[in-house]
Write an enzyme that holds these catalytic residues in place. Structure first.
Site, PDB file in Angstrom:
ATOM      1  N   HIS A 150     172.360  -8.828  89.619  1.00  0.00           N
ATOM      2  CA  HIS A 150     173.171  -8.135  88.607  1.00  0.00           C
ATOM      3  C   HIS A 150     174.384  -8.960  88.167  1.00  0.00           C
ATOM      4  O   HIS A 150     175.066  -8.591  87.218  1.00  0.00           O
ATOM      5  CB  HIS A 150     173.588  -6.740  89.093  1.00  0.00           C
ATOM      6  CG  HIS A 150     174.737  -6.716  90.045  1.00  0.00           C
ATOM      7  ND1 HIS A 150     175.601  -5.643  90.137  1.00  0.00           N
ATOM      8  CD2 HIS A 150     175.186  -7.623  90.955  1.00  0.00           C
ATOM      9  CE1 HIS A 150     176.517  -5.884  91.049  1.00  0.00           C
ATOM     10  NE2 HIS A 150     176.287  -7.073  91.564  1.00  0.00           N
TER      11      HIS A 150
ATOM     12  N   MET B  29     170.725 -21.883  94.325  1.00  0.00           N
ATOM     13  CA  MET B  29     169.528 -21.087  94.071  1.00  0.00           C
ATOM     14  C   MET B  29     168.952 -21.326  92.680  1.00  0.00           C
ATOM     15  O   MET B  29     167.778 -21.049  92.432  1.00  0.00           O
ATOM     16  CB  MET B  29     169.815 -19.593  94.258  1.00  0.00           C
ATOM     17  CG  MET B  29     170.787 -18.998  93.259  1.00  0.00           C
ATOM     18  SD  MET B  29     171.113 -17.244  93.636  1.00  0.00           S
ATOM     19  CE  MET B  29     172.271 -16.851  92.293  1.00  0.00           C
TER      20      MET B  29
END
Length: 340
Positions: A241, A223
């Protein structure tokens, strides 16, 4: 109050080790003494030591205790059994195992603001999990339990009607993706993760419904380099997070570049209260945990807005879902915010 806070560390460790011994499962059908747990139920512990630990658990309300020294099940101990719906067994074991070790690095973490996994475990966190199957199992089951709550909350609170193609970035084995496909029969979706994860996904989470399988694709990649193109919605569930701001902005920019016109990016993560609001203990403790475990953090609304802005996105909705960590659906679109 301070003593209760201090003893919280002791409580967590006692619970973790009692649960790791499968004591709640052994007590599920009736009360037993510590000696009976060892000699009849096969619990691998010293009877006297186990008695003392269970006496503390009884004082906490986790098990019951009678005048004959028998310990019995409670509503809390049921949640700690292996097969209970939404069991917390693995979370407790993980918290008192892998996380316990990493948290011993808190002094160094406070001094340096650097993750402590390598210092305390010998490897970076995800490398350690890959090298330790038991730790990976505990982490996987913990993530699955948390992810299941988040998935249910998102699908109850957020409308994916009219979405043609959803890309689940960092999807793991695709728990959220499959749930969305089952709920929305016109939806097509992509499970996107690292090659080693995607390779295991069809085995770890088999698709039994042909109608769902026909609308599902598995795509592997990184990603941080790129994401699959042409999604109406990109979902990042409990992903951002884990990472620092620069890494998150890189991922969000990749997503923004691939969004269909009018498309949406949806992060599903905790939103901390603003400064001065001293509520929400769980997400603030989770934030310290992310500081120690990974180069990640939990963020306030203002920090989320900054993150999206720097990726060329604007937050257009923030929808809370009911869970323990103040998790929100954080919707963003390319361009100016409207109706945020």
């Amino acid at each position: 109050m301070l003593l209760e806070m201090l003893f919280g560390a002791w409580t967590a460790k006692i619970l973790a080790e009692v649960v790791r011994l499968d004591v709640p499962d052994a007590l599920a059908h009736g009360a037993l003494t510590a000696d009976e747990l060892v000699h009849r139920a096969g619990i691998k512990a010293n009877p006297q030591a186990l008695h003392r630990a269970l006496r503390a658990c009884a004082a906490l309300g986790v098990v019951s205790e009678d005048s004959a020294g028998r310990f019995g099940p409670t509503r809390l101990s049921h949640v700690l059994t292996r097969d209970a719906p939404a069991t917390l067994k693995r979370l407790v074991e993980y918290s008192g195992g892998t996380l316990w070790k990493v948290w011993t690095g808190l002094p160094e973490g406070l001094a340096t603001a650097e993750p402590q996994a390598r210092a305390q475990l010998g490897l970076e966190f995800f490398e350690y999990l890959a090298a330790n199957p038991r730790a990976m199992e505990e982490f996987g089951d913990t993530s699955k339990a948390h992810g299941a709550v988040a998935t249910k909350g998102v699908l109850e609170r957020y409308d994916f009607g009219g979405v043609r193609r959803l890309v689940d970035v960092g999807a793991g084995f695709g728990v959220f993706t499959l749930a969305a496909l089952e709920r929305y029969p016109e939806l097509h979706a992509v499970v996107f993760d690292l090659p080693e994860v995607v390779a295991k996904a069809p085995v770890q989470l088999p698709v039994t419904d042909p109608a769902v399988a026909a609308r599902l694709r598995y795509v592997s990649g990184d990603m941080f380099e790129d994401v699959p193109p042409s999604g109406d919605v990109y979902v990042l569930k409990l992903i951002l997070h884990d990472w620092d701001d620069a890494s998150c902005i890189a991922v969000l920019r990749n997503v923004a570049a691939r969004l269909e016109p009018g498309g949406r990016v949806i992060a599903i993560d905790a939103v901390l209260p603003p400064l001065g609001d001293v509520s929400d203990v769980p997400s603030k403790l989770l934030d310290v945990n992310m500081m120690l475990l990974l180069p990640g953090k939990e963020r306030t609304r203002a920090e989320w807005e900054s993150l999206y802005f720097n990726a060329g996105l604007a937050i257009t909705a923030m929808i809370p879902i009911p869970d323990a960590f103040n998790t929100f659906v954080i919707e963003g679109r390319v361009g100016d915010a409207k109706g945020a």
